[in-house]
Design an enzyme around this catalytic site. Structure first.
Site, PDB file in Angstrom:
ATOM      1  N   CYS A   1       1.099  -1.467  -0.362  1.00 34.09           N
ATOM      2  CA  CYS A   1       0.080  -0.407  -0.006  1.00 34.09           C
ATOM      3  C   CYS A   1       0.704   1.130   0.167  1.00 34.09           C
ATOM      4  CB  CYS A   1      -1.054  -0.114   1.251  1.00 34.09           C
ATOM      5  SG  CYS A   1      -1.750  -1.086   1.179  1.00 34.09           S
TER       6      CYS A   1
ATOM      7  N   ASN B   1     -10.033   0.567   0.053  1.00 35.81           N
ATOM      8  CA  ASN B   1      -8.699   0.167   0.202  1.00 35.81           C
ATOM      9  C   ASN B   1      -8.071   0.204  -1.074  1.00 35.81           C
ATOM     10  OD1 ASN B   1      -6.028  -0.164   0.471  1.00 35.81           O
ATOM     11  ND2 ASN B   1      -6.156  -1.444   2.281  1.00 35.81           N
TER      12      ASN B   1
ATOM     13  N   HIS C   1      -3.540   7.052   3.361  1.00 42.45           N
ATOM     14  CA  HIS C   1      -3.743   6.027   2.720  1.00 42.45           C
ATOM     15  C   HIS C   1      -4.920   6.183   3.001  1.00 42.45           C
ATOM     16  CE1 HIS C   1      -3.953   1.831   1.118  1.00 42.45           C
ATOM     17  NE2 HIS C   1      -3.813   1.926   2.372  1.00 42.45           N
TER      18      HIS C   1
HETATM   19  O1  UT7 Z   1      -4.193  -1.513   3.930  1.00 39.74           O
HETATM   20  C1  UT7 Z   1      -2.628  -2.031   4.647  1.00 39.74           C
HETATM   21  C2  UT7 Z   1      -2.991  -1.685   5.962  1.00 39.74           C
HETATM   22  N1  UT7 Z   1      -4.049  -1.965   6.262  1.00 39.74           N
HETATM   23  C3  UT7 Z   1      -5.180  -1.177   7.263  1.00 39.74           C
HETATM   24  O2  UT7 Z   1      -5.042   0.009   7.621  1.00 39.74           O
HETATM   25  C4  UT7 Z   1      -6.192  -2.183   7.866  1.00 39.74           C
HETATM   26  C5  UT7 Z   1      -6.105  -1.896   9.340  1.00 39.74           C
HETATM   27  N2  UT7 Z   1      -6.999  -3.069   9.507  1.00 39.74           N
HETATM   28  C6  UT7 Z   1      -8.323  -2.588   9.856  1.00 39.74           C
HETATM   29  O3  UT7 Z   1      -8.812  -1.516   9.351  1.00 39.74           O
HETATM   30  C7  UT7 Z   1      -9.293  -3.326  10.679  1.00 39.74           C
HETATM   31  O4  UT7 Z   1      -8.758  -4.284  11.323  1.00 39.74           O
HETATM   32  C8  UT7 Z   1     -10.390  -3.974  10.003  1.00 39.74           C
HETATM   33  C9  UT7 Z   1     -11.302  -3.483   9.235  1.00 39.74           C
HETATM   34  C10 UT7 Z   1      -9.768  -4.716   9.245  1.00 39.74           C
HETATM   35  C11 UT7 Z   1     -10.979  -5.122  11.373  1.00 39.74           C
HETATM   36  O5  UT7 Z   1     -11.837  -4.204  12.134  1.00 39.74           O
HETATM   37  P1  UT7 Z   1     -11.668  -4.597  13.351  1.00 39.74           P
HETATM   38  O6  UT7 Z   1     -13.129  -3.309  14.433  1.00 39.74           O
HETATM   39  O7  UT7 Z   1     -10.376  -4.420  13.992  1.00 39.74           O
HETATM   40  O8  UT7 Z   1     -12.301  -5.362  14.153  1.00 39.74           O
HETATM   41  P2  UT7 Z   1     -12.029  -6.627  14.440  1.00 39.74           P
HETATM   42  O9  UT7 Z   1     -11.478  -7.739  13.339  1.00 39.74           O
HETATM   43  O10 UT7 Z   1     -10.941  -6.072  15.540  1.00 39.74           O
HETATM   44  O11 UT7 Z   1     -13.529  -8.054  14.600  1.00 39.74           O
HETATM   45  C12 UT7 Z   1     -14.173  -7.056  15.911  1.00 39.74           C
HETATM   46  C13 UT7 Z   1     -15.819  -8.412  15.238  1.00 39.74           C
HETATM   47  C14 UT7 Z   1     -14.743  -9.549  15.110  1.00 39.74           C
HETATM   48  O12 UT7 Z   1     -15.839 -10.652  15.517  1.00 39.74           O
HETATM   49  P3  UT7 Z   1     -15.589 -11.102  17.570  1.00 39.74           P
HETATM   50  O13 UT7 Z   1     -14.713 -11.719  17.132  1.00 39.74           O
HETATM   51  O14 UT7 Z   1     -15.193  -9.634  17.844  1.00 39.74           O
HETATM   52  O15 UT7 Z   1     -17.253 -11.411  17.393  1.00 39.74           O
HETATM   53  C15 UT7 Z   1     -15.464  -9.808  13.724  1.00 39.74           C
HETATM   54  O16 UT7 Z   1     -15.805 -11.263  13.037  1.00 39.74           O
HETATM   55  O17 UT7 Z   1     -16.226  -8.102  14.123  1.00 39.74           O
HETATM   56  C16 UT7 Z   1     -16.161  -9.178  13.149  1.00 39.74           C
HETATM   57  N3  UT7 Z   1     -16.139  -9.221  11.747  1.00 39.74           N
HETATM   58  C17 UT7 Z   1     -17.140  -9.041  11.192  1.00 39.74           C
HETATM   59  N4  UT7 Z   1     -18.215  -8.731  11.012  1.00 39.74           N
HETATM   60  C18 UT7 Z   1     -19.608  -8.264  10.541  1.00 39.74           C
HETATM   61  C19 UT7 Z   1     -14.866  -9.111  11.179  1.00 39.74           C
HETATM   62  N5  UT7 Z   1     -15.651  -8.264  10.081  1.00 39.74           N
HETATM   63  C20 UT7 Z   1     -16.545  -8.543   9.397  1.00 39.74           C
HETATM   64  C21 UT7 Z   1     -17.246  -8.063   9.285  1.00 39.74           C
HETATM   65  N6  UT7 Z   1     -18.928  -7.786   9.007  1.00 39.74           N
HETATM   66  N7  UT7 Z   1     -17.524  -7.636   7.893  1.00 39.74           N
END
Ligand code: UT7
Length: 330
Positions: free
Chosen positions: A114, A284, A254
């Site tokens: 990225c 993204n 980004h």
């Molecule tokens: O471009 C390169 C660099 N990349 C980035 O900078 C991305 C960095 N990371 C992020 O933007 C975020 O971490 C994500 C968008 C990928 C995820 O968001 P988050 O707030 O960190 O969510 P999480 O992974 O901690 O997941 C929270 C909950 C989980 O459920 P439990 O385990 O708490 O029950 C996931 O299973 O949200 C759940 N979840 C979803 N729920 C509904 C994960 N994806 C989804 C989804 N819809 N699409």
């Protein structure tokens, strides 16, 4: 002092839109979750069979040629930043050149995930500052949909397809790519990676069965590093150039997650009108996200406007560029 100035910019996104509502039909997610956690409403997808990142890049380059009126034969170098090359070899840059009908250039790809646009911009600017070349095109072209598993709700809402490119030319004026702070820390490998398809794990039935040809991301870990590293590199490049946020006209982080962008804005106290964001429409787009955003807001820019561009991606590779805009919007 010779500097590399951006003298034109263009972008291309495919027509096909994939909305959050459509994704919610495909995996267990919702418009509400994606909007509040990531800030994306829709993304573009290149669907046509047999097309790749080069098709996006070639369309962006064709548009740059038309906008700037440059004779394509004058383009000496094409640097393409991509994590989604058409093939492992040859370079996507060479395929783009062929698609646009340019035989008088040389080109190669840069893999910096990225952060690819910033790394390629720095490389292109260095050629010009060294007096080696006078017309360099930097393209970021990403068919991200080619590495996304549309059965994995953790990643499929995040990414979109796009390309954007800039023309760099020499100037003696106080504008162009002024400075950059770039870093790599290889400890990022297990946290953001496509594990198969490379030389360590070439494609096999096993790797396909295990879905290893898709992007894997440890979201929370990457999130924390993205915020901290984009802040520290932006801080470093501003400090080194005696700038405070009051001196800066626009910040383009980004576009990976609106919450990451907001955390950076909060840290530097960036007023809304200085923060350029378009993640809601494109998701993204990896290396393409910063030039895509620049292209979208080009109509606002004036000669002398000061920019901080900052990116973070796999590797981890990250950094910030201090850029001064080189022309008034038409
Ligand atoms: O471009 C390169 C660099 N990349 C980035 O900078 C991305 C960095 N990371 C992020 O933007 C975020 O971490 C994500 C968008 C990928 C995820 O968001 P988050 O707030 O960190 O969510 P999480 O992974 O901690 O997941 C929270 C909950 C989980 O459920 P439990 O385990 O708490 O029950 C996931 O299973 O949200 C759940 N979840 C979803 N729920 C509904 C994960 N994806 C989804 C989804 N819809 N699409």
């Amino acid at each position: 002092m010779l500097r590399a100035k951006i003298t034109g910019i263009a972008s291309y996104v495919p027509d096909d839109v994939l909305t959050n509502e459509e994704l919610a039909q495909m995996v267990d997610t919702s418009d509400e979750w994606i909007t509040t956690r990531v800030g994306i409403k829709e993304r573009r997808i290149l669907r046509a069979e047999g097309t790749g990142s080069s098709d996006l890049g070639a369309k962006a380059l064709q548009s740059l040629i038309e906008k700037t009126g440059i004779d394509p034969r004058e383009i000496e170098v094409i640097i393409c930043a991509t994590s989604n090359p058409d093939f492992r070899f040859p370079s996507t840059a060479s395929i783009i050149a062929e698609k646009v009908g340019i035989k008088t250039t040389y080109g190669y790809d840069i893999q910096a995930a990225c952060a690819g646009f910033l790394v390629a911009l720095q490389a292109g600017a260095a050629y010009i500052q060294a007096g080696l070349y006078k017309k360099v095109v930097v393209i970021a072209a990403e068919k991200m949909s080619s590495m996304v598993n549309y059965k994995d709700r953790n990643t499929c809402p995040l990414f979109g397809d796009a390309a954007a490119c800039v023309l760099l030319e020499p100037t003696e004026e106080e504008c162009g790519v002024m400075d950059s702070v770039l870093h790599t820390d290889g400890m990022g490998l297990p946290h953001l990676v496509m594990t198969a398809g490379g030389s360590v794990r070439p494609a096999s039935h096993t790797t396909i069965d295990k879905n290893e040809h898709y992007v894997y991301q440890d979201g929370r870990f990457v999130f924390k590093h993205a915020v901290a590293d984009m802040i520290s590199s932006s801080d470093a490049v501003m400090h080194r150039n005696g700038l405070t946020i009051d001196d800066v006209d626009y910040v383009i982080p980004h576009q990976a997650n609106l919450r990451i962008i907001e955390a950076i804005a909060e840290r530097f106290n960036i007023p809304e009108e200085k923060l350029l964001v378009n993640i809601q429409h494109y998701g993204n787009t990896s290396a393409a996200s910063i030039p895509l955003c620049l292209a979208e807001y080009e109509h606002r820019f004036k000669k002398g406007d000061k920019f901080i561009l900052t990116a973070f991606g796999a590797g981890f590779t990250w950094g910030a560029v201090y850029l001064v805009w080189g022309y008034d919007a038409k």
